[in-house]
Enzyme design. Structure first.
Site, short mmCIF file in Angstrom:
data_model
loop_
_atom_site.label_atom_id
_atom_site.label_comp_id
_atom_site.label_asym_id
_atom_site.label_seq_id
_atom_site.Cartn_x
_atom_site.Cartn_y
_atom_site.Cartn_z
N ASP A 124 0.83 -1.22 0.00
CA ASP A 124 0.00 0.00 0.00
C ASP A 124 0.86 1.27 0.00
OD1 ASP A 124 1.02 0.08 2.57
OD2 ASP A 124 -0.93 0.13 3.58
N HIS A 173 3.36 1.99 2.05
CA HIS A 173 3.86 2.47 3.35
C HIS A 173 5.39 2.34 3.49
CE1 HIS A 173 3.15 -1.76 5.38
NE2 HIS A 173 4.33 -1.71 4.82
P1 PGA Z 1 8.10 -7.06 2.62
O1 PGA Z 1 7.59 -5.83 3.47
O2 PGA Z 1 9.56 -6.91 2.45
O3 PGA Z 1 7.73 -8.26 3.45
O4 PGA Z 1 7.36 -7.02 1.30
C1 PGA Z 1 7.97 -4.52 3.12
C2 PGA Z 1 7.13 -3.52 3.89
O5 PGA Z 1 5.97 -3.78 4.19
O6 PGA Z 1 7.65 -2.42 4.15
#
Ligand code: PGA
Length: 261
Positions: free
Chosen positions: A136, A138
């Protein structure tokens, strides 16, 4: 902002790890801002390897993690403290007393946010902040419509984040719906930012954060306002960027990157 596209995930990971390692070599008592999540596991494995094989020395380094789930104790296998211990801290020669995360069990949420901000400030600020990006958009757990000036605080997670991360919990419903997170303003105070994005699932959000408007709807887009932000992507994550020729040209020609090509 600089955008560096590497041909595959391994090379993207190695570049991110090298930038961290070079910061540690240049400033042994540096302060690192660290991130969790699946993307970072390979970065920490690479740093562990550099410690073992090249004696990369973390003995004076202090670390500050972006976030922690509210309601999870440090001993909980799904806590970010546990993740950091397993993936990095036990693999390097860091003094665990120099490693900091928000306390997911803190009773007073406002006070915990202020305590964490003071810890970072009293340490002299973060030299290099490592970031991933959520589906999303973030950074940390600064979900859409987070203030771009926000500081460390408790934050409600979005359904998108719940979907992304609940698969790591057994049962998935055990995932907390709130977390402490550094604010976007806290992150933007870091002297340098290195964001790593890998995999085709992140291609759309990577394009929004890098080439879209600066907006609280995609808090990763705030990096466009940072004076020293580098975004490293593998080919798959870069798939929806429109200016790749330009980014590649800069990486191929800027003297700063000569040792990293
Ligand atoms: P992820 O998470 O590396 O597990 O995709 C990244 C994040 O949510 O900042």
């Amino acid at each position: 902002m600089e955008v560096i596209i590497r041909p595959d995930t391994a090379r993207a990971v190695r570049l991110a790890a090298r930038l961290i390692a070079d910061t540690v070599k240049m400033k042994p008592a540096c302060k690192l801002g660290l991130a969790t999540g699946h993307t970072m596991e390979a970065v920490y494995a690479e740093l562990g390897r550099m410690h073992c094989e090249q004696k990369l020395d973390f003995s004076l380094v202090r670390t500050f993690n972006l976030d922690e789930y509210i309601g999870l104790a440090a001993t909980d296998p799904n806590s970010y403290r546990y993740y950091m211990d397993q993936h990095l801290f036990k693999c390097i020669n860091i003094d665990v007393r120099n490693t900091f995360l928000p306390d997911g069990m803190a009773a007073d949420e406002i006070a915990e946010g202020q305590r964490y901000e003071s810890l970072i400030r009293d340490a002299g600020g973060i030299d290099l902040q490592l970031l991933g990006i959520g589906s999303d958009g973030h950074i940390g757990f600064n979900e859409p419509i987070s203030s771009l000036a926000s500081r460390t605080r408790a934050k409600a997670l979005t359904p998108a984040t719940y979907l992304q991360n609940s698969k790591y919990f057994t049962p998935p419903e055990a995932m907390p719906k709130r977390a402490f997170t550094m604010g976007v303003g806290t992150i933007m105070d870091a002297k340098r930012i290195v964001m790593l994005i890998t995999g085709s699932a992140k291609a759309g959000i990577a394009a929004k954060a890098i080439e879209g408007p600066v907006t609280a709807m995609v808090t990763g887009s705030a990096l466009q306002l940072h004076p020293a932000a580098v975004v490293i992507l593998d080919q798959a994550a870069a798939g929806m960027l429109t200016q790749t020729d330009y980014y590649n040209w800069v990486f191929a020609n800027e003297p700063e990157w000569a040792d990293y090509r």
